[in-house]
Design an enzyme around this catalytic site. Structure first.
Site, mmCIF file in Angstrom:
data_model
loop_
_atom_site.group_PDB
_atom_site.id
_atom_site.type_symbol
_atom_site.label_atom_id
_atom_site.label_comp_id
_atom_site.label_asym_id
_atom_site.label_seq_id
_atom_site.Cartn_x
_atom_site.Cartn_y
_atom_site.Cartn_z
ATOM 1 N N GLY A 13 23.386 24.503 38.262
ATOM 2 C CA GLY A 13 23.728 25.750 38.958
ATOM 3 C C GLY A 13 22.516 26.184 39.739
ATOM 4 O O GLY A 13 21.386 25.810 39.411
ATOM 5 N N GLY B 224 20.808 29.549 42.192
ATOM 6 C CA GLY B 224 20.927 30.907 42.715
ATOM 7 C C GLY B 224 19.905 31.136 43.797
ATOM 8 O O GLY B 224 19.312 30.184 44.314
ATOM 9 N N VAL C 226 19.180 25.553 37.932
ATOM 10 C CA VAL C 226 19.247 25.134 36.539
ATOM 11 C C VAL C 226 19.729 23.680 36.505
ATOM 12 O O VAL C 226 20.703 23.343 37.173
ATOM 13 C CB VAL C 226 20.182 26.038 35.708
ATOM 14 N N LYS D 205 15.382 25.415 33.635
ATOM 15 C CA LYS D 205 15.524 26.396 34.714
ATOM 16 C C LYS D 205 14.262 26.326 35.565
ATOM 17 O O LYS D 205 13.149 26.497 35.059
ATOM 18 C CB LYS D 205 15.702 27.790 34.116
ATOM 19 N N ASP E 155 21.706 43.431 32.881
ATOM 20 C CA ASP E 155 22.430 42.651 33.887
ATOM 21 C C ASP E 155 23.667 41.992 33.267
ATOM 22 O O ASP E 155 23.936 40.818 33.507
ATOM 23 C CB ASP E 155 21.494 41.615 34.516
#
Lengths: 295, 628
Positions: free
Chosen positions: B38, B40, B45, B63, B164
């Site tokens: 993944g 962002g 990651v 990460k 969050d």
């Protein structure tokens, strides 16, 4: 003001023209308001001023209007962008300028240039997705190139009889008809939202320490949700895109009066900027005004 | 000067142009990168293998944060954020929090090595599901989330505020348990402390915008997450703090009032009005589960009995075969075609038979009328003009293939498409052809005629605009499958559905695509417009309301089977039939069901409203008249 200056929005350093101490225009005849159409053609004007209180201009604008005629003519098209930057160390003006350029580039490449394609076989995205991506790309550019900077951005892409408006932040797009001035964007301002919720009164909002905090802006990081809507162009009416240096200072009725009172959108824009400066000019002021004929 | 919110270290599925690690790269001579998991805005990651365990495959999550900031202060802030996340995770131990194994910096990048969670985050769960998530499932997750937030809020020496909570930060692992990920902005809580504004807009509580973080703030974000899970309405696409404008049960009436009340309490504007602790919210969720019985016997609510008919039938009339088309009601007479090949004329008040006219094929279209004449198209390749009073034949027009498109009258001519891939324009008075236009495939969509232009879809996937002289003005070729749905025109914009699962909005002057709305299946339903919204049915079983200016869903209503017919609007109600056999009446503004009328067969046509009555045919061979 030359054509290029107007397009690239660098002219407003010409303060004589926009100064509150400049030449007063004659009072408008109220009967003229909402009267005869200005022209049978689409007309555009744009103007900008640093304002009275600010040392720097963090606003940016872009205006492009095209028309053609002849056999197989291209419908009228236009691309208009206003951005109001934010952030310290001059990052606000960099963010707004970068975003305007990035959005104009994307929209020109993905929509306007395709108008000239003789084969007409362009495999394009829906226009709203083109607009949405243009703003999201600008967001990525600002995130990676101007850390700490951000900007509002409101753009209108006019093609034929429709205009697609992309919007983030608290600059505004208005549709002005002879009867009303209607805001067609939603301010992404935290304080405005609190007023809407009844948590703050208008007068509390006016002095609220967070009144400049936006909950959505170019440069905010991943997942920018862009407001995109398509409206029919107003026949015998105006599209106005402006920063809060105008709408926060000059009341809507006054904006309406000035737009309909001038004989050309350029004169109206100059007058709008003058009115904002006359009211104190607390912020940078930017206005783009487009007149659409009745047919 | 303005300021804005920042969402930092946001793991999302969005990819970036950052130089990402290729599979096969080994970090620290220990972690073999297997795949990108993944990415962002600022971090990626990876799934990686820990080579210190050569005999087994120990999978870890790595990460990576690539620090691209050129501004030294920004650069340092990003590094500090990352270190803080590592330090924080190292002090936490809870089954719902991923364990941290290692932390290191290499060149301009920093890395966290963590427990790999094999699962899906809730944003992906939402994206991959078509229906509302079940209440019992959501309540179970919510209780687990309260447990982990309670653990964080009671962390010693100082409480941790996650700050969050949102679907993309919650994973569901292989055992169906939730795991909280991404502690990038979690902070040690010092009462009264002010900080910078970070968090994800849409889920963050109002006070977080003032830099305040406290346990009730996490309760708010949890409430926002649950609201999103139950309603499928993404709060990031709505104004902040607007949940009360979208009551959960208005959107999803399967949710119990008790759960709605619990979530509403968590979403109170004032932190003092929310649950003070995660324990208190958990207690409330447990009592919801007890009262509604969802923890005892899941999904009992789904086994509701046969829908009862909640509206009065005025009359019904039985034909000899299925009624797939739609009625025309004019001057007190209902005209409807049937698969028994007949066009029927019935008395609209009583349902009494007046006359029928036999064609030689099934009739799947809607008749049209002008003055004394009624026009009907049939699969026998012909179009007939009949006298409305007696049903006697005035003329017959022959196309080169079955006619499934419905005739439209304009300027003394009939416009109709046919399976011979032609648009036929026929003189209304004598049935002679005025012109024909050949296109790329059969035309089953009903043409739309406005301002001397003809708009229609084609089974070839093209959509055409011709002028009255038969000259092509433009062709829209971006749809991927056949367009059977009939277009409508509103304020210079055309709207039509397509078998490629989309509803298209196309500018009418030159055919530019303005937006496209994706549905769950193909659609042949024809849209209708009212109050700024487009309404349409889809084979995914739904009736959709879509904002006409922005192309976003406002609501949808789920029927039990495909919706192939089209909705009809009368006052503030939507009437629409479904292949599940029911005619539905929905509140136009909210999509809530007002009533449902069950027939004995699928309803594939479009209802017609006249004199406060609704008329439609069903595949149970009957024509129905109901009170609206």
């Amino acid at each position: 003001m030359t054509f290029l200056q107007r397009i690239f929005g660098k002219a407003p350093t010409d303060l004589e023209q926009t100064s509150p101490d400049g030449i007063e225009t004659a009072p408008l005849d109220p009967a003229a308001i909402g009267g005869a159409p200005l022209s049978n053609h689409t007309l555009v004007g744009s103007s900008q001023s640093t304002g009275v209180e600010r040392a720097h201009n963090e606003d940016a604008l872009f205006a492009l209007l095209g028309s053609s005629s002849g056999e197989d003519s291209i419908p009228d098209f236009g691309l208009f962008v206003v951005a109001d930057g934010m952030g310290g160390h001059r990052s606000g003006e960099v963010a707004s300028a970068l975003s305007v350029r990035s959005v104009a580039h994307r929209l020109a490449a993905d929509s306007l240039l395709q108008l000239f394609d003789l084969n007409g076989s362009a495999e394009g995205l829906p226009l709203q997705d083109v607009v949405r991506r243009a703003l999201q790309d600008a967001n990525q550019s600002v995130v990676s190139k101007v850390p700490g900077g951000g900007t509002t951005l409101t753009t209108a892409l006019v093609l034929g009889k429709q205009m697609t408006i992309g919007h983030v932040g608290d600059s505004r797009a208005y549709i002005l008809t002879p009867h009303e001035a209607k805001v067609v964007t939603r301010d992404h301002s935290l304080v405005n939202r609190l007023v809407e919720l009844g948590q703050l009164t208008e007068s509390e909002a006016a002095v609220h320490p967070q009144r400049n905090v936006l909950y959505k802006a170019i440069g905010q990081g991943a997942n920018l949700e862009v407001d995109v809507e398509t409206h029919p162009i107003p026949k015998n009416g105006f599209l106005l895109i402006c920063s809060d240096g105008l709408w926060g200072v000059v009341p809507d009725e006054e904006i309406q009066r000035i737009a309909w009172g001038a004989d050309h959108p350029q004169a109206a824009c100059d007058e709008l900027i003058r009115a904002a400066n006359a009211a104190g000019g607390p912020d940078n002021i930017t206005a783009v005004l487009v007149y659409f004929p009745s047919t | 000067m303005k300021r804005t919110t920042k969402a930092l270290n946001d793991i999302t599925t969005e990819t970036t142009q950052l130089g990402q690690l290729e599979p096969g790269v080994t970090l620290q001579e220990r972690y073999l990168v297997l795949a990108l998991h993944g990415a962002g805005g600022m971090s990626s990651v990876y799934r990686a293998r820990d080579l210190h365990f050569p005999n087994v495959t120990k999978t870890v999550a790595v990460k990576e944060m690539i620090n691209m900031a050129t501004d030294p202060a920004m650069h340092e802030m990003i590094v500090r954020n990352f270190e803080r996340e590592a330090d924080l995770l190292a002090t936490l131990s809870h089954p719902a929090i991923p364990r941290i194994y290692d932390y290191f910096t290499h060149e301009s990048s920093s890395y966290l090595v963590m427990e790999f969670i094999d699962g899906q985050d809730l944003e992906a769960v939402l994206r991959d599901s078509e229906e509302f998530l079940a209440e019992d499932q959501v309540v179970k997750w919510a209780i687990e989330l309260c447990d982990v937030l309670n653990y964080l809020h009671h962390h010693k020496p100082q409480p941790v505020i996650f700050r969050d909570v949102k679907p993309s930060n919650i994973m569901v692992d292989g055992y169906g348990s939730i795991r909280l990920i991404d502690f990038g902005i979690a902070r040690i809580f010092q009462p009264g402390q002010k900080g910078t504004m970070i968090g994800t807009d849409g889920y963050a509580p109002p006070e977080q915008y003032r830099g305040e973080a406290s346990p009730p703030g996490d309760m708010y974000a949890l409430g926002a997450t649950l609201h999103h899970l139950l309603t499928r309405r993404d709060p990031r696409a709505e104004p902040p703090f607007s949940f009360s404008e979208r009551p959960i049960r208005d959107i999803n009436d399967k949710v119990s009032p008790e759960l709605e009340a619990t979530i509403n309490a968590a979403l109170s504007y004032d932190p003092g009005d929310r649950f003070a602790t995660a324990e208190a919210m958990k207690a409330s969720l447990l009592s919801v589960a007890k009262e509604t019985g969802i923890l005892v016997s899941p999904r009992t609510a789904a086994s509701a009995g046969q829908p009862s008919n909640e509206v009065q039938e005025v009359w019904s009339f039985e034909c000899e075969d299925e009624l797939r088309g739609s009625p025309l009601v004019i001057d007190g007479v209902v005209y409807i075609g049937c698969y028994d090949n007949n066009l029927y004329a019935l008395d609209a008040k009583t349902g009494e038979f007046i006359w029928k006219f036999a064609t030689e094929g099934g009739i799947a279209s809607t008749p049209a009328s002008d003055g004394e004449l009624v026009f009907v198209s049939s699969e026998d390749t012909r179009m007939y003009a009949l006298s409305g009073k007696k049903g006697t034949l005035a003329w017959t027009y022959y196309a080169g293939g079955p006619i499934r498109s419905s005739p439209v009258v304009s300027e003394g001519h009939i416009f109709v498409g046919a399976d011979d891939a032609r648009l036929h324009v026929v003189n209304m008075f004598n049935g002679s052809a005025a012109w024909k236009q050949e296109v790329a495939g059969p035309i089953r969509s009903t043409p739309l005629i406005v301002d001397e232009r003809v708009y229609f879809g084609c089974e070839s996937s093209d959509f055409y605009c011709y002028d009255f002289r038969g000259e092509l003005k433009w062709r829209f070729g971006k749809a991927k499958r056949g367009i059977t749905s009939s277009p409508i025109l509103v304020d210079g914009m055309l709207f039509f559905g397509c078998m490629d699962w989309s509803l298209y909005a196309v500018e009418a002057e030159a055919g530019w695509q303005i937006w496209k709305f994706r549905m769950g299946r193909p659609t042949i339903s024809s849209p209708v417009f009212a109050e700024g919204r487009i309404y349409t049915g889809c084979a995914d079983g739904r009736i959709y309301a879509i904002d006409s200016k922005g192309g976003r869903e406002v609501w949808h209503f789920q029927t039990e089977h495909q919706v192939t017919g089209s909705p009809t609007i009368f006052e503030d109600s939507i009437f629409c039939g479904s292949v599940d056999g029911s005619m539905y009446c929905l509140d136009m503004r909210s999509g809530r069901k007002r009533w449902q009328f069950q027939t004995g067969g699928p309803i594939t046509g479009t209802p017609t409203v006249s004199d406060n009555r609704i008329y439609f045919g069903s595949n149970d061979h009957r024509v129905y008249a109901l009170l609206t």
